[in-house]
Design a protein around this motif. Sequence first.
Motif, PDB file in Angstrom:
ATOM      1  N   ALA A 126      51.815 -51.514  23.740  1.00 51.18           N
ATOM      2  CA  ALA A 126      51.755 -50.143  24.268  1.00 51.18           C
ATOM      3  C   ALA A 126      51.142 -49.200  23.228  1.00 51.18           C
ATOM      4  CB  ALA A 126      53.145 -49.668  24.664  1.00 51.18           C
ATOM      5  N   LYS A 127      51.467 -49.395  21.941  1.00 49.46           N
ATOM      6  CA  LYS A 127      50.868 -48.573  20.882  1.00 49.46           C
ATOM      7  C   LYS A 127      49.363 -48.829  20.791  1.00 49.46           C
ATOM      8  CE  LYS A 127      54.964 -48.430  17.936  1.00 49.46           C
ATOM      9  NZ  LYS A 127      55.536 -48.891  16.657  1.00 49.46           N
ATOM     10  N   ILE A 128      48.974 -50.097  20.893  1.00 50.48           N
ATOM     11  CA  ILE A 128      47.544 -50.444  20.858  1.00 50.48           C
ATOM     12  C   ILE A 128      46.824 -49.755  22.007  1.00 50.48           C
ATOM     13  CG2 ILE A 128      45.881 -52.330  21.115  1.00 50.48           C
ATOM     14  CD1 ILE A 128      48.038 -54.160  19.785  1.00 50.48           C
ATOM     15  N   ASN A 129      47.397 -49.820  23.189  1.00 51.65           N
ATOM     16  CA  ASN A 129      46.786 -49.194  24.363  1.00 51.65           C
ATOM     17  C   ASN A 129      46.724 -47.679  24.217  1.00 51.65           C
ATOM     18  OD1 ASN A 129      46.374 -51.657  25.621  1.00 51.65           O
ATOM     19  ND2 ASN A 129      48.289 -51.563  26.758  1.00 51.65           N
ATOM     20  N   ALA A 130      47.739 -47.079  23.592  1.00 49.72           N
ATOM     21  CA  ALA A 130      47.745 -45.630  23.403  1.00 49.72           C
ATOM     22  C   ALA A 130      46.644 -45.191  22.436  1.00 49.72           C
ATOM     23  CB  ALA A 130      49.109 -45.173  22.890  1.00 49.72           C
ATOM     24  N   LEU A 131      46.271 -46.054  21.524  1.00 54.90           N
ATOM     25  CA  LEU A 131      45.218 -45.728  20.558  1.00 54.90           C
ATOM     26  C   LEU A 131      43.816 -45.903  21.127  1.00 54.90           C
ATOM     27  CD1 LEU A 131      46.728 -47.469  17.408  1.00 54.90           C
ATOM     28  CD2 LEU A 131      46.362 -45.013  17.701  1.00 54.90           C
ATOM     29  N   GLU A 132      43.704 -46.541  22.276  1.00 53.05           N
ATOM     30  CA  GLU A 132      42.391 -46.878  22.832  1.00 53.05           C
ATOM     31  C   GLU A 132      41.459 -45.677  22.991  1.00 53.05           C
ATOM     32  OE1 GLU A 132      40.636 -50.105  25.979  1.00 53.05           O
ATOM     33  OE2 GLU A 132      42.691 -49.421  26.203  1.00 53.05           O
ATOM     34  N   PRO A 133      41.902 -44.552  23.586  1.00 48.23           N
ATOM     35  CA  PRO A 133      40.963 -43.417  23.734  1.00 48.23           C
ATOM     36  C   PRO A 133      40.477 -42.880  22.388  1.00 48.23           C
ATOM     37  CG  PRO A 133      42.934 -43.073  25.070  1.00 48.23           C
ATOM     38  CD  PRO A 133      43.179 -44.281  24.232  1.00 48.23           C
ATOM     39  N   GLU A 134      41.362 -42.855  21.408  1.00 44.56           N
ATOM     40  CA  GLU A 134      40.997 -42.365  20.079  1.00 44.56           C
ATOM     41  C   GLU A 134      39.959 -43.285  19.426  1.00 44.56           C
ATOM     42  OE1 GLU A 134      43.268 -42.180  15.801  1.00 44.56           O
ATOM     43  OE2 GLU A 134      44.444 -41.732  17.597  1.00 44.56           O
ATOM     44  N   ILE A 135      40.143 -44.588  19.566  1.00 48.02           N
ATOM     45  CA  ILE A 135      39.226 -45.556  18.970  1.00 48.02           C
ATOM     46  C   ILE A 135      37.894 -45.563  19.721  1.00 48.02           C
ATOM     47  CG2 ILE A 135      38.878 -48.001  18.395  1.00 48.02           C
ATOM     48  CD1 ILE A 135      41.022 -46.595  16.689  1.00 48.02           C
ATOM     49  N   GLN A 136      37.928 -45.393  21.038  1.00 47.57           N
ATOM     50  CA  GLN A 136      36.690 -45.352  21.826  1.00 47.57           C
ATOM     51  C   GLN A 136      35.822 -44.168  21.432  1.00 47.57           C
ATOM     52  OE1 GLN A 136      38.041 -45.406  25.902  1.00 47.57           O
ATOM     53  NE2 GLN A 136      37.750 -47.620  26.067  1.00 47.57           N
ATOM     54  N   ALA A 137      36.444 -43.094  20.967  1.00 47.37           N
ATOM     55  CA  ALA A 137      35.698 -41.892  20.592  1.00 47.37           C
ATOM     56  C   ALA A 137      34.949 -42.052  19.272  1.00 47.37           C
ATOM     57  CB  ALA A 137      36.649 -40.705  20.501  1.00 47.37           C
ATOM     58  N   LEU A 138      35.263 -43.096  18.497  1.00 49.79           N
ATOM     59  CA  LEU A 138      34.590 -43.314  17.222  1.00 49.79           C
ATOM     60  C   LEU A 138      33.155 -43.791  17.452  1.00 49.79           C
ATOM     61  CD1 LEU A 138      37.364 -45.247  15.236  1.00 49.79           C
ATOM     62  CD2 LEU A 138      36.787 -42.823  15.060  1.00 49.79           C
ATOM     63  N   SER A 139      32.282 -43.373  16.558  1.00 50.24           N
ATOM     64  CA  SER A 139      30.911 -43.892  16.602  1.00 50.24           C
ATOM     65  C   SER A 139      30.925 -45.327  16.082  1.00 50.24           C
ATOM     66  CB  SER A 139      29.995 -43.035  15.729  1.00 50.24           C
ATOM     67  OG  SER A 139      30.319 -43.228  14.361  1.00 50.24           O
ATOM     68  N   ASP A 140      29.813 -46.034  16.262  1.00 45.01           N
ATOM     69  CA  ASP A 140      29.732 -47.405  15.756  1.00 45.01           C
ATOM     70  C   ASP A 140      29.949 -47.441  14.246  1.00 45.01           C
ATOM     71  OD1 ASP A 140      29.278 -48.341  18.293  1.00 45.01           O
ATOM     72  OD2 ASP A 140      27.122 -48.663  18.015  1.00 45.01           O
ATOM     73  N   GLU A 141      29.362 -46.500  13.555  1.00 46.64           N
ATOM     74  CA  GLU A 141      29.502 -46.448  12.089  1.00 46.64           C
ATOM     75  C   GLU A 141      30.953 -46.161  11.695  1.00 46.64           C
ATOM     76  OE1 GLU A 141      28.393 -47.222   8.462  1.00 46.64           O
ATOM     77  OE2 GLU A 141      27.012 -47.369  10.146  1.00 46.64           O
ATOM     78  N   GLN A 142      31.607 -45.246  12.388  1.00 45.85           N
ATOM     79  CA  GLN A 142      33.005 -44.950  12.088  1.00 45.85           C
ATOM     80  C   GLN A 142      33.893 -46.164  12.371  1.00 45.85           C
ATOM     81  OE1 GLN A 142      33.228 -41.522  14.685  1.00 45.85           O
ATOM     82  NE2 GLN A 142      33.556 -40.160  12.936  1.00 45.85           N
ATOM     83  N   LEU A 143      33.598 -46.871  13.458  1.00 49.73           N
ATOM     84  CA  LEU A 143      34.371 -48.064  13.789  1.00 49.73           C
ATOM     85  C   LEU A 143      34.202 -49.123  12.699  1.00 49.73           C
ATOM     86  CD1 LEU A 143      36.236 -49.372  15.880  1.00 49.73           C
ATOM     87  CD2 LEU A 143      34.202 -50.208  17.055  1.00 49.73           C
ATOM     88  N   ARG A 144      32.978 -49.312  12.215  1.00 47.30           N
ATOM     89  CA  ARG A 144      32.730 -50.254  11.118  1.00 47.30           C
ATOM     90  C   ARG A 144      33.481 -49.829   9.858  1.00 47.30           C
ATOM     91  NH1 ARG A 144      27.434 -49.476  12.043  1.00 47.30           N
ATOM     92  NH2 ARG A 144      26.761 -50.724  13.792  1.00 47.30           N
ATOM     93  N   GLY A 145      33.561 -48.533   9.635  1.00 51.51           N
ATOM     94  CA  GLY A 145      34.227 -47.999   8.442  1.00 51.51           C
ATOM     95  C   GLY A 145      35.735 -48.147   8.446  1.00 51.51           C
ATOM     96  N   GLN A 146      36.307 -48.454   9.602  1.00 51.58           N
ATOM     97  CA  GLN A 146      37.754 -48.610   9.680  1.00 51.58           C
ATOM     98  C   GLN A 146      38.253 -49.747   8.787  1.00 51.58           C
ATOM     99  OE1 GLN A 146      40.082 -46.634  11.391  1.00 51.58           O
ATOM    100  NE2 GLN A 146      38.250 -45.352  11.457  1.00 51.58           N
ATOM    101  N   THR A 147      37.454 -50.775   8.608  1.00 49.36           N
ATOM    102  CA  THR A 147      37.868 -51.905   7.774  1.00 49.36           C
ATOM    103  C   THR A 147      38.170 -51.443   6.354  1.00 49.36           C
ATOM    104  OG1 THR A 147      36.541 -53.426   9.094  1.00 49.36           O
ATOM    105  CG2 THR A 147      37.191 -54.178   6.906  1.00 49.36           C
ATOM    106  N   GLU A 148      37.288 -50.651   5.793  1.00 46.59           N
ATOM    107  CA  GLU A 148      37.513 -50.154   4.433  1.00 46.59           C
ATOM    108  C   GLU A 148      38.719 -49.222   4.376  1.00 46.59           C
ATOM    109  OE1 GLU A 148      36.557 -50.933   1.360  1.00 46.59           O
ATOM    110  OE2 GLU A 148      35.559 -52.566   2.411  1.00 46.59           O
TER     111      GLU A 148
END
Length: 118
Positions: free
Chosen positions: A28-50
Amino acid sequence: MNFIEKAITKVFGSANERLLRKLWPIVAKINALEPEIQALSDEQLRGQTELFRARLAKLCTETAAGQSDEALRRRIEQDALEEILPEAFACVREASRRSTGMRHFDVQMIGGMVLHSG
């Protein structure tokens, strides 16, 4: 299975049912984060690892500083991983959706968590 074992399983559930009851709130927490994560650009999504690596390093060094007990240190590291797990899984789900066009099902998230926990 005898009568007593059946009655206990009926009241408390099987080991698998208890595990699933523990994991569904994390999904449920993962699903709640989905809209926030979808709003990230490709570069921001890649940067999440760091960002995750930095957070893990900070969490582990703050709480494990001065600990000589190896088991305690591993437990602290495991707790830090558990803390970022919903965000990391939400990022993986979004990366999969963007790269393959397919979104992981909730039960696949549970499977990943079971594999993570060993």
